[in-house]
Design a protein around this motif. Sequence first.
Motif, PDB file in Angstrom:
ATOM      1  N   ASN A  30       0.862  -1.183   0.000  1.00 30.52           N
ATOM      2  CA  ASN A  30       0.000   0.000   0.000  1.00 30.52           C
ATOM      3  C   ASN A  30       0.901   1.238   0.000  1.00 30.52           C
ATOM      4  O   ASN A  30       1.536   1.548   1.001  1.00 30.52           O
ATOM      5  CB  ASN A  30      -0.890   0.001   1.238  1.00 30.52           C
ATOM      6  N   PRO A  31       0.990   1.961  -1.124  1.00 29.90           N
ATOM      7  CA  PRO A  31       1.900   3.104  -1.202  1.00 29.90           C
ATOM      8  C   PRO A  31       1.556   4.232  -0.243  1.00 29.90           C
ATOM      9  O   PRO A  31       2.394   5.102   0.024  1.00 29.90           O
ATOM     10  CB  PRO A  31       1.765   3.553  -2.664  1.00 29.90           C
ATOM     11  N   GLY A  32       0.346   4.225   0.315  1.00 32.13           N
ATOM     12  CA  GLY A  32      -0.043   5.268   1.254  1.00 32.13           C
ATOM     13  C   GLY A  32       0.330   4.971   2.690  1.00 32.13           C
ATOM     14  O   GLY A  32       0.128   5.801   3.576  1.00 32.13           O
ATOM     15  N   VAL A  33       0.889   3.782   2.931  1.00 26.79           N
ATOM     16  CA  VAL A  33       1.272   3.380   4.293  1.00 26.79           C
ATOM     17  C   VAL A  33       2.795   3.393   4.407  1.00 26.79           C
ATOM     18  O   VAL A  33       3.476   2.720   3.636  1.00 26.79           O
ATOM     19  CB  VAL A  33       0.723   1.975   4.628  1.00 26.79           C
ATOM     20  N   ALA A  34       3.323   4.136   5.342  1.00 31.07           N
ATOM     21  CA  ALA A  34       4.769   4.382   5.427  1.00 31.07           C
ATOM     22  C   ALA A  34       5.589   3.122   5.661  1.00 31.07           C
ATOM     23  O   ALA A  34       6.740   3.035   5.216  1.00 31.07           O
ATOM     24  CB  ALA A  34       5.065   5.394   6.532  1.00 31.07           C
ATOM     25  N   ASP A  35       5.016   2.134   6.366  1.00 32.77           N
ATOM     26  CA  ASP A  35       5.801   0.932   6.666  1.00 32.77           C
ATOM     27  C   ASP A  35       5.357  -0.278   5.838  1.00 32.77           C
ATOM     28  O   ASP A  35       5.670  -1.421   6.175  1.00 32.77           O
ATOM     29  CB  ASP A  35       5.760   0.599   8.153  1.00 32.77           C
ATOM     30  N   SER A  36       4.628  -0.042   4.744  1.00 31.64           N
ATOM     31  CA  SER A  36       4.238  -1.135   3.856  1.00 31.64           C
ATOM     32  C   SER A  36       5.483  -1.642   3.128  1.00 31.64           C
ATOM     33  O   SER A  36       6.259  -0.853   2.572  1.00 31.64           O
ATOM     34  CB  SER A  36       3.197  -0.644   2.851  1.00 31.64           C
ATOM     35  N   VAL A  37       5.678  -2.959   3.124  1.00 30.87           N
ATOM     36  CA  VAL A  37       6.934  -3.552   2.647  1.00 30.87           C
ATOM     37  C   VAL A  37       6.886  -3.766   1.127  1.00 30.87           C
ATOM     38  O   VAL A  37       6.046  -4.495   0.624  1.00 30.87           O
ATOM     39  CB  VAL A  37       7.196  -4.894   3.356  1.00 30.87           C
ATOM     40  N   PRO A  38       7.835  -3.156   0.375  1.00 31.26           N
ATOM     41  CA  PRO A  38       7.801  -3.259  -1.084  1.00 31.26           C
ATOM     42  C   PRO A  38       8.486  -4.481  -1.674  1.00 31.26           C
ATOM     43  O   PRO A  38       8.308  -4.782  -2.845  1.00 31.26           O
ATOM     44  CB  PRO A  38       8.524  -1.983  -1.531  1.00 31.26           C
ATOM     45  N   VAL A  39       9.291  -5.174  -0.875  1.00 30.87           N
ATOM     46  CA  VAL A  39      10.031  -6.322  -1.409  1.00 30.87           C
ATOM     47  C   VAL A  39       9.958  -7.510  -0.454  1.00 30.87           C
ATOM     48  O   VAL A  39       9.763  -7.353   0.745  1.00 30.87           O
ATOM     49  CB  VAL A  39      11.525  -5.985  -1.671  1.00 30.87           C
ATOM     50  N   MET A  40      10.104  -8.684  -1.033  1.00 30.65           N
ATOM     51  CA  MET A  40      10.262  -9.918  -0.261  1.00 30.65           C
ATOM     52  C   MET A  40      11.555 -10.566  -0.750  1.00 30.65           C
ATOM     53  O   MET A  40      11.761 -10.724  -1.957  1.00 30.65           O
ATOM     54  CB  MET A  40       9.076 -10.860  -0.473  1.00 30.65           C
ATOM     55  N   VAL A  41      12.436 -10.898   0.180  1.00 29.42           N
ATOM     56  CA  VAL A  41      13.740 -11.447  -0.172  1.00 29.42           C
ATOM     57  C   VAL A  41      13.957 -12.768   0.557  1.00 29.42           C
ATOM     58  O   VAL A  41      13.776 -12.855   1.773  1.00 29.42           O
ATOM     59  CB  VAL A  41      14.884 -10.476   0.197  1.00 29.42           C
ATOM     60  N   ILE A  42      14.326 -13.796  -0.187  1.00 26.57           N
ATOM     61  CA  ILE A  42      14.718 -15.084   0.386  1.00 26.57           C
ATOM     62  C   ILE A  42      16.124 -15.361  -0.127  1.00 26.57           C
ATOM     63  O   ILE A  42      16.366 -15.332  -1.335  1.00 26.57           O
ATOM     64  CB  ILE A  42      13.768 -16.232  -0.035  1.00 26.57           C
ATOM     65  N   GLY A  43      17.066 -15.580   0.769  1.00 25.76           N
ATOM     66  CA  GLY A  43      18.432 -15.788   0.307  1.00 25.76           C
ATOM     67  C   GLY A  43      19.369 -16.187   1.416  1.00 25.76           C
ATOM     68  O   GLY A  43      18.968 -16.405   2.564  1.00 25.76           O
ATOM     69  N   GLY A  44      20.635 -16.300   1.061  1.00 28.21           N
ATOM     70  CA  GLY A  44      21.641 -16.693   2.033  1.00 28.21           C
ATOM     71  C   GLY A  44      22.966 -16.966   1.362  1.00 28.21           C
ATOM     72  O   GLY A  44      23.328 -16.304   0.391  1.00 28.21           O
ATOM     73  N   PHE A  45      23.667 -17.973   1.861  1.00 26.09           N
ATOM     74  CA  PHE A  45      25.019 -18.224   1.359  1.00 26.09           C
ATOM     75  C   PHE A  45      25.395 -19.689   1.533  1.00 26.09           C
ATOM     76  O   PHE A  45      24.777 -20.427   2.306  1.00 26.09           O
ATOM     77  CB  PHE A  45      26.018 -17.343   2.112  1.00 26.09           C
ATOM     78  N   THR A  46      26.428 -20.102   0.815  1.00 28.92           N
ATOM     79  CA  THR A  46      26.981 -21.447   0.950  1.00 28.92           C
ATOM     80  C   THR A  46      28.363 -21.349   1.571  1.00 28.92           C
ATOM     81  O   THR A  46      29.042 -20.322   1.453  1.00 28.92           O
ATOM     82  CB  THR A  46      27.105 -22.147  -0.416  1.00 28.92           C
ATOM     83  N   VAL A  47      28.793 -22.430   2.208  1.00 28.37           N
ATOM     84  CA  VAL A  47      30.127 -22.485   2.805  1.00 28.37           C
ATOM     85  C   VAL A  47      30.629 -23.924   2.765  1.00 28.37           C
ATOM     86  O   VAL A  47      29.870 -24.859   3.056  1.00 28.37           O
ATOM     87  CB  VAL A  47      30.115 -21.949   4.257  1.00 28.37           C
ATOM     88  N   PRO A  48      31.898 -24.156   2.396  1.00 26.94           N
ATOM     89  CA  PRO A  48      32.441 -25.517   2.417  1.00 26.94           C
ATOM     90  C   PRO A  48      32.595 -26.024   3.852  1.00 26.94           C
ATOM     91  O   PRO A  48      32.849 -25.239   4.778  1.00 26.94           O
ATOM     92  CB  PRO A  48      33.819 -25.360   1.752  1.00 26.94           C
ATOM     93  N   GLU A  49      32.444 -27.316   4.009  1.00 24.24           N
ATOM     94  CA  GLU A  49      32.585 -27.925   5.339  1.00 24.24           C
ATOM     95  C   GLU A  49      33.910 -27.559   5.986  1.00 24.24           C
ATOM     96  O   GLU A  49      33.977 -27.302   7.198  1.00 24.24           O
ATOM     97  CB  GLU A  49      32.456 -29.442   5.220  1.00 24.24           C
TER      98      GLU A  49
END
Length: 326
Positions: A30-49
């Motif tokens: 909702n562009p009229g609401v200051a804290d309305s979230v514009p993005v959704m992000v799912i992510g992270g990283f890989t690391v060797p054992e």
Amino acid sequence: MGSAIAVCAPRGKVLHLCYLDESGTGQVLNPGVADSVPVMVIGGFTVPESQIKGLAWDFIALKKQFRPELRKLPALSQVVHHEIKGETIRKSFRRQGRNQRRMAHGFLDHLLTILERRDCRVMARIWVKQDGVVNDDAAMYAASVTALCANFEHYLAERSSSGVAVLDSRNPSDNVGNVHCVTTRKFAKGGDPMPHLPESPLFGHSDTHLGLQIADLLVSAVLAPSAAVTYAGDLTGNVHCHPEFVEVRDRHCPRLGKLQHRYQAPTGKWTGGIVVSDARGHQSAGKLFVPTVTAGTAPVEGIPGQGSSLDLVTAATAPAPASPAM
């Protein structure tokens, strides 16, 4: 009584771990609401054992630099349990105090240096929402997990390695839906499209898994604010598109760009790494990685000893974490 499941790499092969977390939801923008979230992000990283212990100790040292009071805790488990949340770092960038912003940037500089040193690779799926459109949160998350596991599979196949993905646990009903698509693909008739992942993604709790804490910082403190200000910067007055997030993007995203695992699909299209689905402006992920201005300070090299004097110690006076804004 339940029993633990041990996943081991075949003899002579390197096991990799992939830690994934999310920031934002599919809730209507909702562009009229200051804290309305514009993005959704799912992510992270890989690391060797082989780098997991080094990564853990580097991160523990950084936590103690950022929060000096942690040095006085009698048990290591207490230091691990104490989380420095990505949303807390993100809020520091919105504060008027220059020292708090400087401290937050310094923390992320050192975090990215750890990932570079420990041979980590970064991946994410970023969804940019349209105004007033109803989104299927569950489908977005499940599709992201499937795509990220496919990215991880390609990375493992190139190295003839095996790996395990660990997701930040949400709740039992969400957990099932989030990985069911991967499970059905792996064990359906017709062959396994992810043979280098011996098991579907597992779940962990961030207060006991340092890898999930790092994933949260990458997603919530770097990628989410950077994506919001880049792809939804026209949302006037939205707290998630704060002007200070431009420096977050320009200073830290180029380094993340170099940590991606990108590859060509059979169609010839490049994919993997950090992928943006921009329903708002149909812009590419490339906008995240090319600075529009000169970043204020060059990245710091290395992780200092716990006794060194850094600007990071100013974090001791930072306010306690507030309720999440994203």
